[in-house]
Scaffold this motif. Structure first.
Motif, PDB file in Angstrom:
ATOM      1  N   TYR A  45      68.713  49.648  55.969  1.00  0.00           N
ATOM      2  CA  TYR A  45      69.873  49.672  55.070  1.00  0.00           C
ATOM      3  C   TYR A  45      70.524  48.288  55.012  1.00  0.00           C
ATOM      4  CZ  TYR A  45      74.106  51.525  52.846  1.00  0.00           C
ATOM      5  OH  TYR A  45      75.142  51.766  51.967  1.00  0.00           O
ATOM      6  N   ALA A  46      70.701  47.656  56.193  1.00  0.00           N
ATOM      7  CA  ALA A  46      71.349  46.342  56.248  1.00  0.00           C
ATOM      8  C   ALA A  46      70.528  45.287  55.517  1.00  0.00           C
ATOM      9  CB  ALA A  46      71.565  45.924  57.703  1.00  0.00           C
ATOM     10  N   ALA A  47      69.202  45.440  55.516  1.00  0.00           N
ATOM     11  CA  ALA A  47      68.321  44.453  54.886  1.00  0.00           C
ATOM     12  C   ALA A  47      68.108  44.707  53.404  1.00  0.00           C
ATOM     13  CB  ALA A  47      66.968  44.443  55.596  1.00  0.00           C
ATOM     14  N   THR A  48      68.650  45.811  52.898  1.00  0.00           N
ATOM     15  CA  THR A  48      68.435  46.152  51.490  1.00  0.00           C
ATOM     16  C   THR A  48      69.751  46.495  50.793  1.00  0.00           C
ATOM     17  OG1 THR A  48      67.900  48.440  52.144  1.00  0.00           O
ATOM     18  CG2 THR A  48      66.049  46.906  51.832  1.00  0.00           C
ATOM     19  N   LYS A  49      70.212  47.717  50.971  1.00  0.00           N
ATOM     20  CA  LYS A  49      71.361  48.182  50.197  1.00  0.00           C
ATOM     21  C   LYS A  49      72.643  47.434  50.558  1.00  0.00           C
ATOM     22  CE  LYS A  49      73.076  52.397  48.085  1.00  0.00           C
ATOM     23  NZ  LYS A  49      73.017  53.881  48.081  1.00  0.00           N
ATOM     24  N   ALA A  50      72.806  47.076  51.836  1.00  0.00           N
ATOM     25  CA  ALA A  50      73.997  46.308  52.212  1.00  0.00           C
ATOM     26  C   ALA A  50      73.995  44.940  51.530  1.00  0.00           C
ATOM     27  CB  ALA A  50      74.073  46.152  53.731  1.00  0.00           C
ATOM     28  N   GLY A  51      72.816  44.337  51.396  1.00  0.00           N
ATOM     29  CA  GLY A  51      72.724  43.068  50.684  1.00  0.00           C
ATOM     30  C   GLY A  51      73.113  43.210  49.226  1.00  0.00           C
ATOM     31  N   ALA A  52      72.732  44.341  48.628  1.00  0.00           N
ATOM     32  CA  ALA A  52      73.114  44.593  47.241  1.00  0.00           C
ATOM     33  C   ALA A  52      74.616  44.784  47.120  1.00  0.00           C
ATOM     34  CB  ALA A  52      72.377  45.822  46.716  1.00  0.00           C
ATOM     35  N   GLU A  53      75.214  45.495  48.082  1.00  0.00           N
ATOM     36  CA  GLU A  53      76.666  45.687  48.077  1.00  0.00           C
ATOM     37  C   GLU A  53      77.387  44.356  48.238  1.00  0.00           C
ATOM     38  OE1 GLU A  53      77.185  48.381  51.295  1.00  0.00           O
ATOM     39  OE2 GLU A  53      76.299  50.088  50.243  1.00  0.00           O
ATOM     40  N   LEU A  54      76.866  43.515  49.103  1.00  0.00           N
ATOM     41  CA  LEU A  54      77.481  42.208  49.356  1.00  0.00           C
ATOM     42  C   LEU A  54      77.420  41.320  48.119  1.00  0.00           C
ATOM     43  CD1 LEU A  54      76.856  40.006  52.484  1.00  0.00           C
ATOM     44  CD2 LEU A  54      76.528  39.065  50.218  1.00  0.00           C
ATOM     45  N   SER A  55      76.276  41.301  47.454  1.00  0.00           N
ATOM     46  CA  SER A  55      76.048  40.358  46.361  1.00  0.00           C
ATOM     47  C   SER A  55      76.434  40.895  44.989  1.00  0.00           C
ATOM     48  CB  SER A  55      74.568  39.954  46.336  1.00  0.00           C
ATOM     49  OG  SER A  55      73.741  41.087  46.122  1.00  0.00           O
ATOM     50  N   GLY A  56      76.618  42.225  44.896  1.00  0.00           N
ATOM     51  CA  GLY A  56      76.912  42.812  43.598  1.00  0.00           C
ATOM     52  C   GLY A  56      75.703  42.922  42.697  1.00  0.00           C
ATOM     53  N   ARG A  84      78.093  47.447  65.196  1.00  0.00           N
ATOM     54  CA  ARG A  84      78.602  48.810  65.115  1.00  0.00           C
ATOM     55  C   ARG A  84      80.113  48.844  64.866  1.00  0.00           C
ATOM     56  NH1 ARG A  84      76.626  53.614  66.346  1.00  0.00           N
ATOM     57  NH2 ARG A  84      74.993  52.781  65.021  1.00  0.00           N
ATOM     58  N   GLU A  85      80.850  47.988  65.555  1.00  0.00           N
ATOM     59  CA  GLU A  85      82.302  47.966  65.360  1.00  0.00           C
ATOM     60  C   GLU A  85      82.660  47.591  63.919  1.00  0.00           C
ATOM     61  OE1 GLU A  85      81.628  47.288  69.741  1.00  0.00           O
ATOM     62  OE2 GLU A  85      80.698  46.689  67.848  1.00  0.00           O
ATOM     63  N   MET A  86      81.937  46.631  63.360  1.00  0.00           N
ATOM     64  CA  MET A  86      82.206  46.224  61.981  1.00  0.00           C
ATOM     65  C   MET A  86      81.880  47.347  61.007  1.00  0.00           C
ATOM     66  SD  MET A  86      81.059  42.236  61.765  1.00  0.00           S
ATOM     67  CE  MET A  86      81.638  41.023  62.949  1.00  0.00           C
ATOM     68  N   ARG A  87      80.715  47.955  61.182  1.00  0.00           N
ATOM     69  CA  ARG A  87      80.334  49.052  60.288  1.00  0.00           C
ATOM     70  C   ARG A  87      81.324  50.208  60.396  1.00  0.00           C
ATOM     71  NH1 ARG A  87      75.145  49.905  58.379  1.00  0.00           N
ATOM     72  NH2 ARG A  87      76.093  51.812  57.566  1.00  0.00           N
ATOM     73  N   THR A 138      69.891  51.687  64.841  1.00  0.00           N
ATOM     74  CA  THR A 138      68.624  52.363  64.596  1.00  0.00           C
ATOM     75  C   THR A 138      67.803  51.641  63.531  1.00  0.00           C
ATOM     76  OG1 THR A 138      69.544  53.751  62.847  1.00  0.00           O
ATOM     77  CG2 THR A 138      69.746  54.566  65.117  1.00  0.00           C
ATOM     78  N   CYS A 139      66.536  52.017  63.450  1.00  0.00           N
ATOM     79  CA  CYS A 139      65.658  51.418  62.449  1.00  0.00           C
ATOM     80  C   CYS A 139      66.184  51.688  61.041  1.00  0.00           C
ATOM     81  CB  CYS A 139      64.242  51.924  62.616  1.00  0.00           C
ATOM     82  SG  CYS A 139      64.041  53.720  62.568  1.00  0.00           S
ATOM     83  N   ASP A 140      66.733  52.880  60.815  1.00  0.00           N
ATOM     84  CA  ASP A 140      67.266  53.200  59.485  1.00  0.00           C
ATOM     85  C   ASP A 140      68.457  52.319  59.128  1.00  0.00           C
ATOM     86  OD1 ASP A 140      65.732  55.717  58.623  1.00  0.00           O
ATOM     87  OD2 ASP A 140      66.339  56.177  60.669  1.00  0.00           O
ATOM     88  N   GLU A 141      69.331  52.080  60.110  1.00  0.00           N
ATOM     89  CA  GLU A 141      70.479  51.202  59.866  1.00  0.00           C
ATOM     90  C   GLU A 141      70.021  49.795  59.524  1.00  0.00           C
ATOM     91  OE1 GLU A 141      74.260  52.303  62.484  1.00  0.00           O
ATOM     92  OE2 GLU A 141      72.442  52.204  63.698  1.00  0.00           O
ATOM     93  N   MET A 142      68.956  49.341  60.175  1.00  0.00           N
ATOM     94  CA  MET A 142      68.470  47.984  59.926  1.00  0.00           C
ATOM     95  C   MET A 142      67.863  47.861  58.531  1.00  0.00           C
ATOM     96  SD  MET A 142      69.368  46.290  62.529  1.00  0.00           S
ATOM     97  CE  MET A 142      70.806  47.364  62.408  1.00  0.00           C
ATOM     98  N   SER A 189      61.947  58.755  58.333  1.00  0.00           N
ATOM     99  CA  SER A 189      62.829  59.388  59.302  1.00  0.00           C
ATOM    100  C   SER A 189      63.861  60.288  58.650  1.00  0.00           C
ATOM    101  CB  SER A 189      63.523  58.326  60.152  1.00  0.00           C
ATOM    102  OG  SER A 189      64.122  57.356  59.338  1.00  0.00           O
ATOM    103  N   GLY A 190      64.179  60.053  57.375  1.00  0.00           N
ATOM    104  CA  GLY A 190      64.989  60.999  56.627  1.00  0.00           C
ATOM    105  C   GLY A 190      66.455  61.043  56.977  1.00  0.00           C
ATOM    106  N   THR A 191      67.006  60.027  57.642  1.00  0.00           N
ATOM    107  CA  THR A 191      68.422  60.038  57.948  1.00  0.00           C
ATOM    108  C   THR A 191      69.221  59.671  56.714  1.00  0.00           C
ATOM    109  OG1 THR A 191      68.507  57.717  58.546  1.00  0.00           O
ATOM    110  CG2 THR A 191      67.905  59.249  60.294  1.00  0.00           C
ATOM    111  N   ALA A 192      70.551  59.764  56.849  1.00  0.00           N
ATOM    112  CA  ALA A 192      71.423  59.428  55.714  1.00  0.00           C
ATOM    113  C   ALA A 192      71.217  57.987  55.274  1.00  0.00           C
ATOM    114  CB  ALA A 192      72.880  59.672  56.097  1.00  0.00           C
ATOM    115  N   ALA A 193      71.024  57.089  56.259  1.00  0.00           N
ATOM    116  CA  ALA A 193      70.817  55.681  55.903  1.00  0.00           C
ATOM    117  C   ALA A 193      69.541  55.511  55.100  1.00  0.00           C
ATOM    118  CB  ALA A 193      70.779  54.820  57.168  1.00  0.00           C
TER     119      ALA A 193
END
Length: 459
Positions: free
Chosen positions: A367-378, A315-318, A361-365, A47-51
């Motif tokens: 991101y949440a299942a990959t890069k956000a987990g990396a940000e959370l865990s370091g 969405r509010e948290m993000r 969106t699918c892209d946000e999901m 999809s090529g979005t920023a996420a």
């Protein structure tokens, strides 16, 4: 050990990925053409979005002569045709060994389920029980594309042994309770200090965190001590919070404050704190979380199954700047550890209660299942980029869920499930090929035997 993945679909184009030791060393446009017979049903773009761009990184030009010489040295060559590559999924809240309780105590409210079914049986768990249950969890997560998980449970060394043997990456925390009893609080402190005063015998794929269970099972005094210990030792601390309306009401009655405000009053909101669930929070509390750098893990399957609530304010948290990752919770409250399915549930649930098909969106999901987990865990994973840890999964495109393939991320999130995963690489090692984990049949058999025996012992 070096691995070359040839002609795999990355962000809509064929790419060659070279892995050296445990890092992604080179990503270039594939020199080989499309699969025999043309692109056929396996074409289509991302999809090529920023996420999505943040997850998939960038692809360099076609391999030069130096790249070709490097690639020729690969110990293992993986045919990536008719497959797509994604970062390894990151399950940021689970209780791995609770695979032993899958289907046990279903269709019950949270507190009744805990007090009548789960806690009495957990009290009888042995080291071997936890090891067998955790090893089954590792197999299940591998089969659905997860390479990292954040666990909270008992007998931490048993889970660590299972992780070490299966090759996954994990952040492990021992569940901590004192039930507001000072003597139990002191025992918990001593246990935590003993844990962190000894060197870990396991590889650096395994790291440790603190795991105070919840505000209704852990005193304010122990929560503050845990926070100070985490700060002193540079540890993450995960806990359940604001999971049900009943928990919020009880916290207000007992402390005069809602759970987030209570933690704020205790002074333990910090970038080291990870909150599982955080369903019942208001706008002011979200700002508190954002201002303090607290991370949150959304667990849509267990939230729905236990009827804990459905209006998770993703969405509010993000928008406020809170890092939001995804988790499955344990198998007794979500019944599986499928992070592909979790992405779909999180998106559809958020769209439904908001009555807005454009959110989550699918892209946000992804991101949440990959890069956000990396940000959370370091952990230096969560995206496909040179220099990152070689934690990735190959998706089989030759299945109905990806036919046609107008939008790969959409098909992954909304059409597929964990069975679409063909190959998993973690820390530069191939852990699964062809959708099968070595030794999985024996692991499943042993876990089933342990589960039946456990329930017999507790009858």
């Amino acid at each position: 050990m070096s691995i070359l993945i040839q002609s795999v679909d990355l962000n809509g184009q064929p790419a060659d990925i070279y892995i050296e030791k445990n890092r992604i060393k080179r990503i270039v446009k594939a020199s080989a053409g499309p699969p025999p017979g043309g692109e056929g049903g396996w074409g289509g773009g991302m999809s090529g979005t920023a996420a999505a761009a943040g997850v998939f990184g960038t692809v360099a030009d076609v391999a030069g002569e130096a790249d070709k010489r490097l690639f020729a040295q690969a110990d293992v060559v993986v045919d990536g045709r008719r497959k797509a590559v994604i970062p390894g999924l990151m399950n940021m809240h689970t209780h791995a060994a609770m695979t032993l309780f899958r289907g046990f105590g279903d269709d019950m409210p949270l507190m009744s389920w805990l007090e009548e079914k789960i806690w009495p049986n957990e009290a009888k768990l042995t080291y071997d029980d936890v090891y067998r249950g955790a090893k089954l969890a590792c197999v299940e997560m591998l089969r659905s594309g997860a390479t990292t998980f954040f666990d909270m449970y008992y007998k931490l060394d048993a889970t660590a042994q299972a992780v070490e043997e299966t090759g996954l990456r994990a952040v492990l925390s021992e569940a901590c309770f004192d039930h507001h009893v000072p003597e139990m609080a002191e025992r918990s402190k001593q246990s935590i200090m003993r844990r962190f005063d000894k060197a870990s015998p396991y590889s650096d794929r395994i790291s440790y965190a603190l795991g105070p269970h919840a505000v209704y099972t852990v005193s304010g005094e122990l929560l503050k001590w845990s926070h100070e210990f985490a700060e002193e030792r540079g540890l993450l601390m995960q806990m359940h919070l604001a999971e049900t309306e009943g928990e919020v009401e009880q916290c207000v009655r007992r402390t005069g404050a809602t759970p987030v405000r209570y933690l704020h009053r205790l002074g333990i909101l910090s970038p080291r704190l990870v909150l599982a669930h955080a369903l019942h929070v208001d706008g002011e509390e979200i700002k508190m979380l954002a201002d303090s750098g607290v991370k949150v893990v959304h667990n849509p399957a267990s939230n729905m199954k236990l009827a804990s609530g459905y209006r998770f304010k993703f969405r509010e948290m993000r928008d406020a700047g809170v890092t939001v990752a995804l988790g499955t919770d344990g198998c007794s409250s979500s019944n599986n550890l499928d992070m592909v399915e979790t992405m779909k549930l999180a998106s559809l649930l958020g769209k439904a209660w908001r009555k807005n098909p454009e959110v989550l969106t699918c892209d946000e999901m992804l991101y949440a299942a990959t890069k956000a987990g990396a940000e959370l865990s370091g952990i230096e994973a969560g995206c496909l980029a040179e220099g990152r840890l070689a934690d990735l999964s190959l998706v089989n495109l030759a299945i109905p869920a990806f036919t046609p393939n107008f939008n790969f991320v959409s098909n992954l999130v909304f059409a597929a499930n964990g069975s679409c995963i063909d190959t998993v690489i973690c820390d530069g090692r191939i852990l699964m090929t062809g959708g099968k984990v070595p030794g999985e049949d024996e692991i499943m058999e042993q876990a089933a035997r342990a589960a039946y025996d456990l329930i017999k012992r507790t009858e």
